[in-house]
Write a protein that holds these residues in place. Structure first.
Motif, PDB file in Angstrom:
ATOM      1  N   GLN A 175       0.834  -1.205   0.000  1.00 32.51           N
ATOM      2  CA  GLN A 175       0.000   0.000   0.000  1.00 32.51           C
ATOM      3  C   GLN A 175       0.870   1.256   0.000  1.00 32.51           C
TER       4      GLN A 175
ATOM      5  N   HIS B 173      -3.037   0.691 -12.698  1.00 29.65           N
ATOM      6  CA  HIS B 173      -3.439  -0.689 -12.970  1.00 29.65           C
ATOM      7  C   HIS B 173      -3.320  -0.999 -14.458  1.00 29.65           C
TER       8      HIS B 173
ATOM      9  N   LYS C 174      -4.827   5.981  -9.625  1.00 31.78           N
ATOM     10  CA  LYS C 174      -4.697   4.560  -9.267  1.00 31.78           C
ATOM     11  C   LYS C 174      -5.178   3.667 -10.413  1.00 31.78           C
TER      12      LYS C 174
ATOM     13  N   LYS D 238       2.166   1.769  -3.490  1.00 34.25           N
ATOM     14  CA  LYS D 238       1.125   2.269  -4.401  1.00 34.25           C
ATOM     15  C   LYS D 238       0.861   3.758  -4.170  1.00 34.25           C
TER      16      LYS D 238
ATOM     17  N   ILE E  17       1.423   6.818  -6.822  1.00 31.99           N
ATOM     18  CA  ILE E  17       0.325   7.725  -7.169  1.00 31.99           C
ATOM     19  C   ILE E  17       0.749   9.175  -6.968  1.00 31.99           C
TER      20      ILE E  17
ATOM     21  N   ASP F 272     -10.407  -3.115 -10.105  1.00 32.79           N
ATOM     22  CA  ASP F 272      -8.956  -3.110 -10.303  1.00 32.79           C
ATOM     23  C   ASP F 272      -8.518  -4.246 -11.224  1.00 32.79           C
TER      24      ASP F 272
END
Length: 112
Positions: free
Chosen positions: A5, A23, A19, A8, A12, A81
């Motif tokens: 997390q 992907h 987000k 990610k 971002i 996602d």
């Protein structure tokens, strides 16, 4: 927050992509990268399998984090996602299998 997390959120913030866009980039990179590295044709299920396994593992990790850190589980978000990650790899696979856009191996269609 888990390392996944954190990574990610860092991406971002520092890459300037949403987000959902990340992907899409991950799915395409894994699909095309696996085909390139292992010399698999784009029409093969193998590059698609690499992208799918990564997408599923990422969402399993997200679900695990939701349980460990007591955050809301959003199954629709997880599906979204996976859909975002897999859409373009599936399109490229279908194009490779149904058109000549990416060429064909000559050994597959011997000249007589």
């Amino acid at each position: 927050m888990s390392p996944l997390q954190s990574a990610k959120f860092w991406l971002i913030q520092h890459v300037g992509l949403a987000k959902d866009a990340l992907h899409i980039y991950v799915g395409l990179t894994l699909f095309l990268g696996a085909a390139l590295v292992f010399r698999w044709p784009l029409r093969s299920w193998k590059p698609l399998g690499v992208a799918l396994v990564a997408a599923l593992l990422g969402e399993v990790w997200d679900l695990r984090d939701s349980l460990v850190y007591h955050t809301r589980i959003d199954l629709w978000g997880n599906w979204h996602d996976i859909w975002n990650t897999m859409f373009w790899p599936v399109v490229l696979l279908l194009l490779a299998r149904t058109t000549r856009l990416f060429g064909r191996d000559t050994c597959e269609y011997p000249k007589e």
